[in-house]
Design a protein around this motif. Sequence first.
Motif, PDB file in Angstrom:
ATOM      1  N   ALA A 241       3.875   6.154  13.908  1.00 56.97           N
ATOM      2  CA  ALA A 241       4.817   5.427  14.751  1.00 56.97           C
ATOM      3  C   ALA A 241       6.129   6.169  14.965  1.00 56.97           C
ATOM      4  CB  ALA A 241       5.113   4.056  14.138  1.00 56.97           C
ATOM      5  N   GLY A 242       6.309   7.313  14.300  1.00 56.78           N
ATOM      6  CA  GLY A 242       7.556   8.062  14.441  1.00 56.78           C
ATOM      7  C   GLY A 242       8.663   7.538  13.565  1.00 56.78           C
ATOM      8  N   GLY A 243       8.311   6.943  12.417  1.00 56.87           N
ATOM      9  CA  GLY A 243       9.314   6.382  11.524  1.00 56.87           C
ATOM     10  C   GLY A 243       9.788   7.373  10.474  1.00 56.87           C
ATOM     11  N   ASN A 244      10.567   6.856   9.528  1.00 60.40           N
ATOM     12  CA  ASN A 244      11.172   7.670   8.473  1.00 60.40           C
ATOM     13  C   ASN A 244      10.156   7.866   7.353  1.00 60.40           C
ATOM     14  OD1 ASN A 244      12.695   8.766   6.380  1.00 60.40           O
ATOM     15  ND2 ASN A 244      14.520   7.583   6.892  1.00 60.40           N
ATOM     16  N   VAL A 245       9.402   8.954   7.417  1.00 54.72           N
ATOM     17  CA  VAL A 245       8.329   9.208   6.451  1.00 54.72           C
ATOM     18  C   VAL A 245       8.859   9.442   5.032  1.00 54.72           C
ATOM     19  CG1 VAL A 245       6.426  10.754   5.851  1.00 54.72           C
ATOM     20  CG2 VAL A 245       6.723  10.002   8.207  1.00 54.72           C
ATOM     21  N   PRO A 246       9.911  10.256   4.812  1.00 46.44           N
ATOM     22  CA  PRO A 246      10.394  10.443   3.436  1.00 46.44           C
ATOM     23  C   PRO A 246      10.802   9.135   2.772  1.00 46.44           C
ATOM     24  CG  PRO A 246      11.356  12.074   4.903  1.00 46.44           C
ATOM     25  CD  PRO A 246      10.660  11.094   5.778  1.00 46.44           C
ATOM     26  N   ALA A 247      11.493   8.272   3.511  1.00 45.82           N
ATOM     27  CA  ALA A 247      11.908   6.987   2.947  1.00 45.82           C
ATOM     28  C   ALA A 247      10.703   6.102   2.682  1.00 45.82           C
ATOM     29  CB  ALA A 247      12.885   6.294   3.894  1.00 45.82           C
ATOM     30  N   ALA A 248       9.725   6.127   3.583  1.00 42.62           N
ATOM     31  CA  ALA A 248       8.511   5.342   3.379  1.00 42.62           C
ATOM     32  C   ALA A 248       7.770   5.820   2.132  1.00 42.62           C
ATOM     33  CB  ALA A 248       7.609   5.433   4.610  1.00 42.62           C
ATOM     34  N   MET A 249       7.744   7.133   1.937  1.00 34.99           N
ATOM     35  CA  MET A 249       7.088   7.707   0.762  1.00 34.99           C
ATOM     36  C   MET A 249       7.731   7.182  -0.516  1.00 34.99           C
ATOM     37  SD  MET A 249       4.873   9.978  -0.441  1.00 34.99           S
ATOM     38  CE  MET A 249       4.598  10.765  -2.026  1.00 34.99           C
ATOM     39  N   VAL A 250       9.045   7.196  -0.562  1.00 36.13           N
ATOM     40  CA  VAL A 250       9.767   6.752  -1.752  1.00 36.13           C
ATOM     41  C   VAL A 250       9.548   5.259  -1.997  1.00 36.13           C
ATOM     42  CG1 VAL A 250      12.056   6.428  -2.765  1.00 36.13           C
ATOM     43  CG2 VAL A 250      11.506   8.565  -1.578  1.00 36.13           C
ATOM     44  N   SER A 251       9.714   4.452  -0.944  1.00 39.52           N
ATOM     45  CA  SER A 251       9.637   2.997  -1.114  1.00 39.52           C
ATOM     46  C   SER A 251       8.237   2.522  -1.431  1.00 39.52           C
ATOM     47  CB  SER A 251      10.149   2.297   0.153  1.00 39.52           C
ATOM     48  OG  SER A 251      11.548   2.375   0.241  1.00 39.52           O
ATOM     49  N   ALA A 252       7.237   3.049  -0.734  1.00 41.76           N
ATOM     50  CA  ALA A 252       5.863   2.606  -0.962  1.00 41.76           C
ATOM     51  C   ALA A 252       5.393   2.977  -2.365  1.00 41.76           C
ATOM     52  CB  ALA A 252       4.943   3.214   0.093  1.00 41.76           C
ATOM     53  N   THR A 253       5.758   4.167  -2.818  1.00 38.56           N
ATOM     54  CA  THR A 253       5.378   4.586  -4.168  1.00 38.56           C
ATOM     55  C   THR A 253       6.108   3.755  -5.215  1.00 38.56           C
ATOM     56  OG1 THR A 253       5.022   6.836  -3.355  1.00 38.56           O
ATOM     57  CG2 THR A 253       5.226   6.548  -5.730  1.00 38.56           C
ATOM     58  N   ALA A 254       7.397   3.501  -4.985  1.00 38.16           N
ATOM     59  CA  ALA A 254       8.163   2.666  -5.918  1.00 38.16           C
ATOM     60  C   ALA A 254       7.580   1.262  -5.989  1.00 38.16           C
ATOM     61  CB  ALA A 254       9.626   2.615  -5.489  1.00 38.16           C
ATOM     62  N   SER A 255       7.141   0.732  -4.843  1.00 37.36           N
ATOM     63  CA  SER A 255       6.531  -0.594  -4.819  1.00 37.36           C
ATOM     64  C   SER A 255       5.297  -0.642  -5.699  1.00 37.36           C
ATOM     65  CB  SER A 255       6.170  -0.967  -3.377  1.00 37.36           C
ATOM     66  OG  SER A 255       5.440  -2.179  -3.336  1.00 37.36           O
ATOM     67  N   ASN A 256       4.441   0.380  -5.608  1.00 39.71           N
ATOM     68  CA  ASN A 256       3.226   0.400  -6.413  1.00 39.71           C
ATOM     69  C   ASN A 256       3.531   0.514  -7.904  1.00 39.71           C
ATOM     70  OD1 ASN A 256      -0.013   1.293  -5.779  1.00 39.71           O
ATOM     71  ND2 ASN A 256       1.242   0.468  -4.126  1.00 39.71           N
TER      72      ASN A 256
ATOM     73  N   THR B 226       0.842  -1.189   0.000  1.00 40.67           N
ATOM     74  CA  THR B 226       0.000   0.000   0.000  1.00 40.67           C
ATOM     75  C   THR B 226       0.883   1.247   0.000  1.00 40.67           C
ATOM     76  OG1 THR B 226      -0.056   0.104   2.413  1.00 40.67           O
ATOM     77  CG2 THR B 226      -1.777  -1.175   1.333  1.00 40.67           C
ATOM     78  N   VAL B 227       0.284   2.375  -0.307  1.00 44.26           N
ATOM     79  CA  VAL B 227       1.023   3.636  -0.255  1.00 44.26           C
ATOM     80  C   VAL B 227       0.552   4.475   0.920  1.00 44.26           C
ATOM     81  CG1 VAL B 227       1.690   5.720  -1.491  1.00 44.26           C
ATOM     82  CG2 VAL B 227       1.418   3.594  -2.745  1.00 44.26           C
ATOM     83  N   GLN B 228      -0.718   4.904   0.878  1.00 44.03           N
ATOM     84  CA  GLN B 228      -1.167   5.848   1.897  1.00 44.03           C
ATOM     85  C   GLN B 228      -1.119   5.281   3.307  1.00 44.03           C
ATOM     86  OE1 GLN B 228      -3.012   4.863  -0.763  1.00 44.03           O
ATOM     87  NE2 GLN B 228      -5.199   4.757  -0.297  1.00 44.03           N
ATOM     88  N   SER B 229      -1.574   4.022   3.501  1.00 43.25           N
ATOM     89  CA  SER B 229      -1.578   3.486   4.863  1.00 43.25           C
ATOM     90  C   SER B 229      -0.163   3.175   5.338  1.00 43.25           C
ATOM     91  CB  SER B 229      -2.462   2.236   4.961  1.00 43.25           C
ATOM     92  OG  SER B 229      -1.974   1.198   4.134  1.00 43.25           O
ATOM     93  N   SER B 230       0.724   2.731   4.437  1.00 43.93           N
ATOM     94  CA  SER B 230       2.118   2.483   4.835  1.00 43.93           C
ATOM     95  C   SER B 230       2.758   3.756   5.379  1.00 43.93           C
ATOM     96  CB  SER B 230       2.927   1.967   3.643  1.00 43.93           C
ATOM     97  OG  SER B 230       2.499   0.695   3.230  1.00 43.93           O
ATOM     98  N   ILE B 231       2.570   4.849   4.640  1.00 44.58           N
ATOM     99  CA  ILE B 231       3.183   6.114   5.047  1.00 44.58           C
ATOM    100  C   ILE B 231       2.504   6.685   6.278  1.00 44.58           C
ATOM    101  CG2 ILE B 231       3.721   8.464   4.284  1.00 44.58           C
ATOM    102  CD1 ILE B 231       3.724   7.325   1.402  1.00 44.58           C
ATOM    103  N   THR B 232       1.172   6.550   6.332  1.00 43.84           N
ATOM    104  CA  THR B 232       0.440   7.091   7.466  1.00 43.84           C
ATOM    105  C   THR B 232       0.836   6.402   8.758  1.00 43.84           C
ATOM    106  OG1 THR B 232      -1.432   7.663   6.061  1.00 43.84           O
ATOM    107  CG2 THR B 232      -1.847   7.526   8.412  1.00 43.84           C
ATOM    108  N   PHE B 233       0.897   5.068   8.746  1.00 46.45           N
ATOM    109  CA  PHE B 233       1.278   4.341   9.955  1.00 46.45           C
ATOM    110  C   PHE B 233       2.744   4.590  10.310  1.00 46.45           C
ATOM    111  CE2 PHE B 233      -2.418   1.481   8.944  1.00 46.45           C
ATOM    112  CZ  PHE B 233      -3.133   1.794  10.096  1.00 46.45           C
ATOM    113  N   THR B 234       3.596   4.727   9.300  1.00 43.88           N
ATOM    114  CA  THR B 234       4.994   5.082   9.572  1.00 43.88           C
ATOM    115  C   THR B 234       5.068   6.425  10.281  1.00 43.88           C
ATOM    116  OG1 THR B 234       5.784   3.851   7.637  1.00 43.88           O
ATOM    117  CG2 THR B 234       7.238   5.545   8.520  1.00 43.88           C
ATOM    118  N   SER B 235       4.259   7.369   9.825  1.00 45.72           N
ATOM    119  CA  SER B 235       4.227   8.685  10.464  1.00 45.72           C
ATOM    120  C   SER B 235       3.725   8.604  11.894  1.00 45.72           C
ATOM    121  CB  SER B 235       3.333   9.627   9.647  1.00 45.72           C
ATOM    122  OG  SER B 235       3.174  10.870  10.286  1.00 45.72           O
TER     123      SER B 235
END
Length: 314
Positions: free
Chosen positions: A113-128, A102-111
């Motif tokens: 949880a206090g995770g690396n949002v920019p990296a999550a944005m790049v990876s989740a979008t690349a995955s899709n 997923t894209v939106q939920s992956s990034i939202t939950f990362t945010s």
Amino acid sequence: MLVIILSTLALGLLLPVSGSAAEVLDLVTRVGVFVLFFGYGARLSAAETLAGLRNWKLHVAILATTFVVFPLLATPLLFLPDGVLSAPIRAGLIFLCLVPSTVQSSITFTSLAGGNVPAAMVSATASNILGVGLTPLLAMLFIPTASGGSIGFEQVWGVVVQLLLPFVLGQLSRFATAGFMARHRARLKFLDQAVIMLIVYGAFSELRVSGVWRELQPLDLALLVPVALGLLAFMFGFTWTLGGRLGLPREDRIALMFCGTKKSLATGVPMASVLFGGATVGVLVIPLMLFHQAQLLASSVLANRLGREGRERA
């Protein structure tokens, strides 16, 4: 947050929407996602965004879990004796392991949880985007009944318009919005939660209205639930452990866990209709629907726990 998620889930099952009301809900959800990603772009400095792009070790780990580890876990299903699971449900479990994150939920939950949002944005979008090509190829390899085909430009364009475009616009708006975002960073967490609630309500509402659960056999359901939940639990543990073995910092381990365990219902269902066609699609996507709901609930618990631990450390 868990109470809110469960209440939203129950509301979707008890008071589902259909017809024009469902179309309005879908529009509101899309607008919410657009605003959410605009906020991500406005919230992140250019330096943070570039750091996310450069984090190649994390990106490789996320893509490997999505398109290598998950398909390997589906391999034993190919050798199940006939009759243990119906053919559509077995194909559906395999297909579940092949779709992108997923894209939106992956990034939202990362945010959350206090995770690396920019990296999550790049990876989740690349995955899709990569999944548009990789998932059909994997399906043709793992599921003999797949007829091939391609997902098409429309799905890729949807990712660009709804997710990448608002993020870029948010980045461009930082000269006017950066101060506001910094002052209200804590309050903006409520926007993340509201969008998750919209996604959960819409997913369970559609589940109730479509009635696809009625096509399941009792034995299918008895085996499907533990297999799907066991797969999810294993991947949560595997990705968190993998992040530790790779020496990733806590923020990156969080991004790896939430991006590497997700499977996209929004991308998977159109792919299934293109690859398989016919009346079996409704049953075939049931494992993906179950996994999707379970990952939202489990992620809400883990994200809030990790976010609380991060605040206590700070």
